[in-house]
Each structure stands twice: as C-alpha cells, then as structure tokens.
Design a protein around this motif. Structure first.
Motif, PDB file in Angstrom:
ATOM      1  N   UNK A  17      -7.759  -7.132 -12.088  1.00 61.51           N
ATOM      2  CA  UNK A  17      -6.709  -6.139 -12.304  1.00 61.51           C
ATOM      3  C   UNK A  17      -6.466  -5.924 -13.789  1.00 61.51           C
ATOM      4  N   UNK A  18      -6.436  -6.996 -14.573  1.00 65.22           N
ATOM      5  CA  UNK A  18      -6.252  -6.845 -16.011  1.00 65.22           C
ATOM      6  C   UNK A  18      -7.421  -6.095 -16.636  1.00 65.22           C
ATOM      7  N   UNK A  19      -8.625  -6.359 -16.139  1.00 64.50           N
ATOM      8  CA  UNK A  19      -9.800  -5.652 -16.656  1.00 64.50           C
ATOM      9  C   UNK A  19      -9.724  -4.170 -16.314  1.00 64.50           C
ATOM     10  N   UNK A  20      -9.273  -3.845 -15.086  1.00 69.71           N
ATOM     11  CA  UNK A  20      -9.137  -2.453 -14.693  1.00 69.71           C
ATOM     12  C   UNK A  20      -8.074  -1.742 -15.532  1.00 69.71           C
ATOM     13  N   UNK A  21      -6.946  -2.437 -15.775  1.00 65.64           N
ATOM     14  CA  UNK A  21      -5.887  -1.845 -16.598  1.00 65.64           C
ATOM     15  C   UNK A  21      -6.367  -1.621 -18.037  1.00 65.64           C
ATOM     16  N   UNK A  22      -7.167  -2.564 -18.530  1.00 70.31           N
ATOM     17  CA  UNK A  22      -7.672  -2.392 -19.893  1.00 70.31           C
ATOM     18  C   UNK A  22      -8.625  -1.211 -19.990  1.00 70.31           C
ATOM     19  N   UNK A  48      -4.797  -4.926  -3.913  1.00 70.45           N
ATOM     20  CA  UNK A  48      -4.819  -6.298  -4.427  1.00 70.45           C
ATOM     21  C   UNK A  48      -3.556  -7.046  -4.023  1.00 70.45           C
ATOM     22  N   UNK A  49      -2.397  -6.396  -4.202  1.00 73.12           N
ATOM     23  CA  UNK A  49      -1.130  -7.052  -3.857  1.00 73.12           C
ATOM     24  C   UNK A  49      -1.057  -7.351  -2.360  1.00 73.12           C
ATOM     25  N   UNK A  50      -1.437  -6.390  -1.525  1.00 68.71           N
ATOM     26  CA  UNK A  50      -1.401  -6.604  -0.092  1.00 68.71           C
ATOM     27  C   UNK A  50      -2.380  -7.673   0.357  1.00 68.71           C
ATOM     28  N   UNK A  51      -3.571  -7.694  -0.252  1.00 71.44           N
ATOM     29  CA  UNK A  51      -4.562  -8.705   0.115  1.00 71.44           C
ATOM     30  C   UNK A  51      -4.079 -10.110  -0.227  1.00 71.44           C
ATOM     31  N   UNK A  52      -3.438 -10.262  -1.378  1.00 68.35           N
ATOM     32  CA  UNK A  52      -2.906 -11.572  -1.742  1.00 68.35           C
ATOM     33  C   UNK A  52      -1.782 -11.991  -0.805  1.00 68.35           C
ATOM     34  N   UNK A  53      -0.898 -11.045  -0.461  1.00 66.30           N
ATOM     35  CA  UNK A  53       0.222 -11.367   0.418  1.00 66.30           C
ATOM     36  C   UNK A  53      -0.239 -11.745   1.822  1.00 66.30           C
ATOM     37  N   UNK A  54      -1.406 -11.273   2.234  1.00 68.22           N
ATOM     38  CA  UNK A  54      -1.931 -11.603   3.558  1.00 68.22           C
ATOM     39  C   UNK A  54      -2.809 -12.848   3.495  1.00 68.22           C
ATOM     40  N   UNK A  55      -3.728 -12.883   2.540  1.00 63.46           N
ATOM     41  CA  UNK A  55      -4.733 -13.944   2.509  1.00 63.46           C
ATOM     42  C   UNK A  55      -4.118 -15.316   2.251  1.00 63.46           C
ATOM     43  N   UNK A  56      -3.196 -15.408   1.297  1.00 70.30           N
ATOM     44  CA  UNK A  56      -2.654 -16.715   0.908  1.00 70.30           C
ATOM     45  C   UNK A  56      -1.912 -17.388   2.057  1.00 70.30           C
ATOM     46  N   UNK A  57      -0.923 -16.736   2.692  1.00 74.94           N
ATOM     47  CA  UNK A  57      -0.263 -17.432   3.812  1.00 74.94           C
ATOM     48  C   UNK A  57      -1.156 -17.584   5.042  1.00 74.94           C
ATOM     49  N   UNK A  73       0.829  -1.208   0.000  1.00 74.01           N
ATOM     50  CA  UNK A  73       0.000   0.000   0.000  1.00 74.01           C
ATOM     51  C   UNK A  73       0.863   1.258   0.000  1.00 74.01           C
ATOM     52  N   UNK A  74       1.918   1.252   0.806  1.00 74.76           N
ATOM     53  CA  UNK A  74       2.805   2.417   0.846  1.00 74.76           C
ATOM     54  C   UNK A  74       3.449   2.653  -0.523  1.00 74.76           C
ATOM     55  N   UNK A 111     -12.936   8.889  -5.173  1.00 77.28           N
ATOM     56  CA  UNK A 111     -12.917   8.929  -6.630  1.00 77.28           C
ATOM     57  C   UNK A 111     -11.511   8.981  -7.215  1.00 77.28           C
ATOM     58  N   UNK A 112     -10.509   9.368  -6.412  1.00 80.47           N
ATOM     59  CA  UNK A 112      -9.144   9.497  -6.932  1.00 80.47           C
ATOM     60  C   UNK A 112      -8.181   8.564  -6.208  1.00 80.47           C
ATOM     61  N   UNK A 113      -8.043   8.754  -4.902  1.00 81.18           N
ATOM     62  CA  UNK A 113      -7.026   8.003  -4.154  1.00 81.18           C
ATOM     63  C   UNK A 113      -7.323   6.510  -4.125  1.00 81.18           C
ATOM     64  N   UNK A 114      -8.545   6.158  -3.761  1.00 84.55           N
ATOM     65  CA  UNK A 114      -8.886   4.739  -3.613  1.00 84.55           C
ATOM     66  C   UNK A 114      -8.780   3.964  -4.923  1.00 84.55           C
ATOM     67  N   UNK A 115      -9.321   4.463  -6.045  1.00 83.30           N
ATOM     68  CA  UNK A 115      -9.160   3.694  -7.287  1.00 83.30           C
ATOM     69  C   UNK A 115      -7.704   3.552  -7.719  1.00 83.30           C
ATOM     70  N   UNK A 116      -6.896   4.608  -7.535  1.00 82.96           N
ATOM     71  CA  UNK A 116      -5.498   4.530  -7.948  1.00 82.96           C
ATOM     72  C   UNK A 116      -4.662   3.644  -7.024  1.00 82.96           C
ATOM     73  N   UNK A 117      -5.167   3.381  -5.821  1.00 85.33           N
ATOM     74  CA  UNK A 117      -4.428   2.516  -4.896  1.00 85.33           C
ATOM     75  C   UNK A 117      -4.886   1.069  -4.962  1.00 85.33           C
ATOM     76  N   UNK A 118      -5.781   0.733  -5.893  1.00 87.17           N
ATOM     77  CA  UNK A 118      -6.265  -0.640  -6.007  1.00 87.17           C
ATOM     78  C   UNK A 118      -5.147  -1.660  -6.259  1.00 87.17           C
ATOM     79  N   UNK A 119      -4.123  -1.347  -7.084  1.00 92.68           N
ATOM     80  CA  UNK A 119      -3.038  -2.332  -7.230  1.00 92.68           C
ATOM     81  C   UNK A 119      -2.365  -2.681  -5.912  1.00 92.68           C
ATOM     82  N   UNK A 120      -2.159  -1.694  -5.045  1.00 92.10           N
ATOM     83  CA  UNK A 120      -1.574  -1.968  -3.741  1.00 92.10           C
ATOM     84  C   UNK A 120      -2.503  -2.767  -2.858  1.00 92.10           C
TER      85      UNK A 120
END
Length: 306
Positions: free
Chosen positions: A295-300, A228-237, A189-190, A217-226
């Motif tokens: 994420x790919x859909x958002x990037x597209x 997603x990455x943080x959620x995966x790093x926490x949820x999986x282990x 996230x940082x 409308x600005x900060x939250x949508x632009x921070x979605x990659x962080x």
C-alpha cells in the motif's frame, strides 16, 4: 482555570489524546503478549503451573530470565501443529477470497444506490450483528444438518432421495465463516467505492473504454485500499477462528485455535500453548507487513505520478 484549559487544549492536550490509545494498546495488547511470549520460553510443567516460576521468579523473589526453546521445537517436530497451521491459513485464505468475490459486487451496488436507499441497505448488512454470534452459528446448524431446512426442502422437491452430508465438513466451515465475516469485507469496500469520483468513469467512457476496461483500469485500482483493509479484517480473525470449526467442522480437521484450546485446558501445558499462540501472531505479521508495504508503494507511485 483558564491556564488549565489552555494547557489541556494545547500541546499537552494533543499528547493526551494521542497517548491514550497507545496506553490502551500497551496495557491490553502489548503487555499480555509479552507475558505470553515469556511463558512460551518457560520450562514445560505438568498441570496448571504457578505464575512465579513461569515468569522467572525464584523462591526468594528474585527475577531470573531463562529461555527454553523446547516448546518451539515441538512446533516443527510434531506434524500435527504444521498441519493445523496450514489448514488455518488455507481456510482463512478461502474465506477471504469468497468474501471478496461476494462482497465486492454488493458493496459496489450499495455505493451506487440512491442516497435514500443506502442507509437501509447498510442496516441490512450490519443487522446480523444485533444478535449473538453463537446463536447465528446454531441457526446455520439447523439449516445444514441432515434433517435441516435445506435437506428437508430438497427431499420434499424430490431433487435428492437421501440427506446430503453438509454438517461436520469443510464446506460447512467455509460457508458459515464466509457468512460471518462478509460484513467485515463489505463495509471497507463500500467506504472506498462510495468516494469514487464518477467523472473518471465518464472520462474513460468518452475515451472509448468499455465498461469492463473502465472497471479494470479505474475502479479496481482505486478500490485497492478497501480491498486491502477488508482482506485484513477477514483474514486475521479467520485464522484464529474457534467457534465455527468446532461447531460445524469435522473433529479430525482441527484449526490452530482448537489446538491452543486443547493445550491450555486439556493437556494443561501452558508453555507449549503459549508457543503455539505466539507463533500464530508472528505468522500473521508477515502478510500484514507485506500488505502495508504494497500500500505504501502504491501511494508513493500515485504521488510520484501526480
């Protein structure tokens, strides 16, 4: 010598640099997973079974591949497995949400701190990793137990008259897991928030947007990659966490890692244990593929809008 250096630095050099990580993953992830998958389809044998029959090797050294699905049927016939899977997913989801709720404001504050303060704040975030994970869990035991730090303080201030039962509860599991996995959420996230263009927030403010509207409308949508990455790093282990639920959780609320441990070392049933472990991997592929697709859909959409 020069032709060799030019060969290494050219196309072959790029292939070697790219191929080494794939070779590492193939040797230390894909190959063990395939062996575990083969054991999961092997016949159940009491005790520690020989490797040869499990891998399909006959007495004359020939390779015979047979698939036995009895081990997989146990996962659906025995409700204890389903309960353990559900409890593991629920615990991991709660831990992920708590880490996100706590970590997002912390990451945002660190990203907006002065350049001189950011390194110090980041060091404070990663400092727990300098000590043993097991020692940190035992420290929480000293804090949460009946005669621990919290209960002694509450009794001393007369807020309570008898110790609170915090150890061996789901509350302790969620609390310690959130503490343990919070840096894995905070750092991605940082990284994302630190790169946020502040001129976009200024433009939103100039257009009359309130701070909460600018954030949504600005900060939250632009921070979605962080996120997603943080959620995966926490949820999986967190799904496969073993130490924390074993030490601070209730013995009657086993997570799937404890079930795998018991099948391997108590029941000595390698095929069933391998089936349980393989099912965890296959189960985790669903949210991973879903998040990657989103994420790919958002990037597209961002590329199409630009």
């Amino acid at each position: 010598m020069r032709p060799l250096l030019s060969l290494v630095s050219g196309a072959w050099g790029r292939r070697i640099v790219i191929g080494l990580p794939f070779l590492w993953l193939a040797l230390f992830f894909l190959l063990p997973f395939l062996v575990t998958l083969k054991i999961a389809f092997s016949p159940s044998i009491n005790g520690i079974p020989p490797i040869g029959p499990i891998l399909g090797l006959t007495d004359d050294g020939a390779l015979r591949i047979t698939l036995h699905i009895e081990n997989w049927s146990y996962l659906f016939q025995d409700p204890s497995y389903v309960i353990a899977y559900g409890r593991s997913l629920l615990t991991a989801a709660i831990t992920t949400v708590l880490c996100l709720v706590i970590g997002y404001p912390m990451a945002y504050r660190i990203a907006r701190a002065s350049p001189r303060m950011r390194p110090l704040l980041l060091i404070l975030v990663i400092m727990p990793f300098w000590t043993s994970f097991l020692i940190r869990v035992y420290a929480w035991i000293g804090i949460l137990k009946d005669n621990g730090l919290i209960n002694n303080f509450l009794l001393w201030t007369r807020i309570i008259h008898q110790p609170l039962q915090m150890m061996n509860t789901q509350f302790a599991v969620h609390l310690v897991m959130t503490y343990a996995y919070l840096p894995f959420m905070l750092l991605p996230l940082y990284t994302t928030l630190e790169k946020l263009d502040l001129s976009l927030l200024e433009a939103a403010s100039d257009l009359g947007g309130r701070p909460i509207i600018s954030f949504l409308t600005v900060t939250l949508p632009l921070s979605l990659p962080g996120i997603v990455a943080g959620s995966l790093l926490v949820f999986i282990p967190a799904v496969g966490e073993f130490i924390i639920p074993t030490l601070v959780g209730s013995p009657g609320h086993q997570m799937i890692a404890s079930v795998v441990f018991d099948e391997f070392f108590s029941n000595r049933d390698w095929p069933t244990a391998s089936a349980v472990a393989t099912a965890v991997v296959l189960l985790l592929l669903v949210p991973i593929l879903a998040l990657v697709w989103l994420r790919q859909r958002n990037d597209a959409k961002l590329i199409a809008s630009s």
